[in-house]
Motif scaffolding. Structure first.
Motif, PDB file in Angstrom:
ATOM      1  N   ALA A 272      -3.804   6.094   3.182  1.00 25.83           N
ATOM      2  CA  ALA A 272      -3.982   5.998   1.730  1.00 25.83           C
ATOM      3  C   ALA A 272      -5.075   6.927   1.213  1.00 25.83           C
ATOM      4  O   ALA A 272      -5.130   7.208   0.014  1.00 25.83           O
TER       5      ALA A 272
ATOM      6  N   LEU B  67      -4.854   2.271   5.669  1.00 25.76           N
ATOM      7  CA  LEU B  67      -5.886   2.673   4.711  1.00 25.76           C
ATOM      8  C   LEU B  67      -6.282   4.129   4.901  1.00 25.76           C
ATOM      9  O   LEU B  67      -6.562   4.842   3.928  1.00 25.76           O
TER      10      LEU B  67
ATOM     11  N   ALA C 125      -9.360   2.740  -0.976  1.00 26.92           N
ATOM     12  CA  ALA C 125      -9.134   2.806   0.474  1.00 26.92           C
ATOM     13  C   ALA C 125     -10.434   3.116   1.207  1.00 26.92           C
ATOM     14  O   ALA C 125     -10.715   2.533   2.262  1.00 26.92           O
TER      15      ALA C 125
ATOM     16  N   LEU D 130       0.821  -1.216   0.000  1.00 25.32           N
ATOM     17  CA  LEU D 130       0.000   0.000   0.000  1.00 25.32           C
ATOM     18  C   LEU D 130       0.851   1.261   0.000  1.00 25.32           C
ATOM     19  O   LEU D 130       0.349   2.346  -0.282  1.00 25.32           O
TER      20      LEU D 130
ATOM     21  N   ALA E  82      -5.194  -2.149  -1.457  1.00 27.33           N
ATOM     22  CA  ALA E  82      -6.283  -1.577  -0.659  1.00 27.33           C
ATOM     23  C   ALA E  82      -7.535  -2.442  -0.764  1.00 27.33           C
ATOM     24  O   ALA E  82      -8.198  -2.734   0.237  1.00 27.33           O
TER      25      ALA E  82
END
Length: 263
Positions: free
Chosen positions: A97, A94, A109, A60, A79
């Motif tokens: 992200a 996440l 995400a 990621l 993701a």
């Protein structure tokens, strides 16, 4: 989320449909071939194994797999996989992200955070929804809906006038869940009759996500393929039970006759 999420995942299977061992998947994920790495991330998501979380979190943040236009395909696949696995250890990564320069990574995400159902994502999503920067509005709004973030109502309401039909539709179903205001359903009803098939399909699943039981007959008769109508009615059934606005027998009474008409 709407019906397109399943299609995006399924389309990846055509790349390299063979099975991988755990060792192969990790080797591919950490290798040099961009196609192999993308597939490995997808494959690890399908295994739903918790031990894949750490390798996917590293993916990621990957900087190697970047397109000429600045996109990060591996990050998108990672993701999505983290959302499928459903381990809350992925939440901080996440959330980070959500600020990626690639809008599609932000979108994936947001959907992954919605799948994880962890309310740590609410305030970061809400802050980005209020920002002036271009965002994947539909994904952010839907994620807040799935997280039952009723505190986002005021921030979502202006999107009922957004120029994108998809964004308006997302705002309508989320706000209906928050308020049960009947006028919101008319946005979904209008889009369900749209001449564009993809917009009809999006409205079909958005109406199902809203939990509006009175819309069951509209789902059953919508101008889309039979399998999509069946899937939408099943989703409405599940959502209505989850929301618990009416007893289960009333949910069944509203939906099962509509299902019966399709057979």
């Amino acid at each position: 989320m709407n019906g397109s999420a399943t299609a995006r995942i399924a389309s990846n299977t055509a790349v390299l449909p063979q099975q991988l061992t755990w060792e192969q998947a990790i080797a591919w994920l950490q290798g040099d071939d961009p196609q192999d790495r993308y597939y490995a991330a997808w494959y690890l998501g399908t295994t739903r194994e918790a031990r894949a979380v750490e390798p996917l979190l590293l993916a990621l943040q990957d900087e190697r797999d970047r397109t000429a236009l600045g996109g990060y395909p591996l990050r998108r696949s990672a993701a999505k996989a983290l959302g499928q696995i459903g381990d809350v250890r992925a939440v901080p990564g996440l959330i980070e992200a959500l600020s990626c320069s690639d809008l599609l990574v932000r979108e994936e995400a947001a959907y992954a955070l919605a799948q994880l159902g962890d309310r740590r994502a609410v305030q970061p999503l809400l802050a980005l929804l209020r920002s002036q920067e271009e965002q994947p509005w539909e994904a952010f709004i839907e994620a807040l809906g799935h997280l039952n973030a009723t505190e986002a109502e005021a921030a979502i309401r202006p999107f009922l006038d957004h120029p994108s039909e998809r964004v308006r539709s997302a705002a309508a179903w989320v706000l209906y869940r928050f308020t049960q205001a009947e006028e919101l359903t008319q946005i979904l009803v209008a889009l369900l009759a749209h001449p564009n098939f993809s917009l009809r399909q999006a409205a079909l699943f958005d109406l199902a996500e809203s939990g509006w039981l009175a819309g069951a007959s509209l789902l059953a008769t919508a101008n889309v393929a039979l399998n999509l109508r069946l899937s939408a009615l099943k989703r409405l059934f599940d959502v209505a039970l989850q929301l618990g606005w009416v007893p289960p027998d009333q949910v069944a009474a509203a939906i099962i006759p509509q299902l019966d008409k399709l057979f």
